[in-house]
Design an enzyme around this catalytic site. Structure first.
Site, PDB file in Angstrom:
ATOM      1  N   CYS A  77      49.008  36.431  46.426  1.00 61.50           N
ATOM      2  CA  CYS A  77      48.275  35.991  45.246  1.00 61.50           C
ATOM      3  C   CYS A  77      49.231  35.839  44.052  1.00 61.50           C
ATOM      4  CB  CYS A  77      47.116  36.947  44.998  1.00 61.50           C
ATOM      5  SG  CYS A  77      45.778  36.171  44.095  1.00 61.50           S
ATOM      6  N   HIS A 171      44.064  38.594  49.741  1.00 58.70           N
ATOM      7  CA  HIS A 171      44.572  39.973  49.632  1.00 58.70           C
ATOM      8  C   HIS A 171      44.301  40.763  50.911  1.00 58.70           C
ATOM      9  CE1 HIS A 171      45.399  40.532  45.209  1.00 58.70           C
ATOM     10  NE2 HIS A 171      44.701  39.399  45.168  1.00 58.70           N
ATOM     11  N   GLU A 173      45.473  43.485  51.848  1.00 59.16           N
ATOM     12  CA  GLU A 173      45.449  44.945  51.614  1.00 59.16           C
ATOM     13  C   GLU A 173      44.058  45.416  51.205  1.00 59.16           C
ATOM     14  OE1 GLU A 173      46.477  42.766  49.488  1.00 59.16           O
ATOM     15  OE2 GLU A 173      45.983  43.412  47.441  1.00 59.16           O
TER      16      GLU A 173
HETATM   17  N1  GLN Z   1      45.079  34.743  38.811  1.00 54.97           N
HETATM   18  C1  GLN Z   1      46.225  35.584  38.910  1.00 54.97           C
HETATM   19  C2  GLN Z   1      47.480  34.869  38.396  1.00 54.97           C
HETATM   20  O1  GLN Z   1      47.421  33.740  38.066  1.00 54.97           O
HETATM   21  C3  GLN Z   1      46.446  36.039  40.345  1.00 54.97           C
HETATM   22  C4  GLN Z   1      45.297  36.907  40.809  1.00 54.97           C
HETATM   23  C5  GLN Z   1      45.647  37.897  41.867  1.00 54.97           C
HETATM   24  O2  GLN Z   1      46.810  38.219  42.130  1.00 54.97           O
HETATM   25  N2  GLN Z   1      44.618  38.444  42.463  1.00 54.97           N
HETATM   26  O3  GLN Z   1      48.519  35.463  38.337  1.00 54.97           O
END
Ligand code: GLN
Length: 193
Positions: A77, A171, A173
């Site tokens: 992410c 994610h 995890e």
């Molecule tokens: N929206 C976040 C970003 O732009 C990422 C979100 C996340 O890691 N769950 O960094």
């Protein structure tokens, strides 16, 4: 095996738990010296713009860049956003090691975060369906020639990899089980063979 977890901000503890359940040692990475003696590195989810500021503050940028260019890493992410070649909406600096373009927050805001049971995981030709937790996730809009798709959601890539690097917009995890953490450890073993 020692797995580092970039611990400037974000979802550090859940990864530590997953690896400890698999009997794998983890080291929290805050300074460049913490990168020594690691076999692989997790760049966890969180807020990529905040992580960028902390990377500069902790003078971690160039050592982190050298590490992920030469050793196995997995960006999740916000971590995927940090390692992507280019970042949109809004544009943002990145380490540029994984040849993909990502669009931040492309599934919507916090309220649009969701859990699906429809991820399709292609583990070296063996397909399975898994859960995926998406939290203000980025979309992967372009994949380079040396990058392959490992997991899809609605036929869109949500986990991709190059020879050394793994990136996922969801994610793992946050889900039960260890299927993706095991996959990363197997990738490291394969690289070291
Ligand atoms: N929206 C976040 C970003 O732009 C990422 C979100 C996340 O890691 N769950 O960094």
């Amino acid at each position: 095996m020692n797995i580092g977890i970039l611990a400037l901000q974000g979802a550090v503890q859940d990864h530590k738990n997953k690896f400890s359940e698999l009997g794998t040692n983890t080291i929290e990475v805050r300074r460049s010296g913490d990168l020594l003696n690691l076999d692989g590195l997790i760049l966890p989810g969180g807020e990529s713009s905040t992580m960028l500021k902390l990377l500069n503050k902790n003078e971690l940028w160039s050592e982190l860049h050298s590490f992920i260019k030469t050793k196995p890493s997995w960006g999740i992410c916000a971590g995927l956003i940090l390692i992507a070649k280019s970042v949109h909406s809004p544009q943002q600096k990145s380490l540029g090691v994984l040849d993909v373009d990502v669009e931040r927050n492309a599934y919507g805001r916090q309220l649009d975060s969701f859990i699906t049971n429809d991820l399709v995981f292609n583990n070296n030709g063996k397909q399975s369906t898994t859960e995926g937790v998406f939290i203000r996730a980025p979309k992967i809009n372009r994949i380079g020639a040396d990058v392959k798709t490992t997991v899809t959601h609605d036929n869109q890539p949500v986990m991709v990899e190059s020879n050394l690097t793994l990136g996922s917009s969801f994610h793992p995890e946050r889900s039960e089980g260890h299927i993706y953490h095991k996959y990363f450890l197997e990738k490291i073993r394969h690289i070291n063979e």
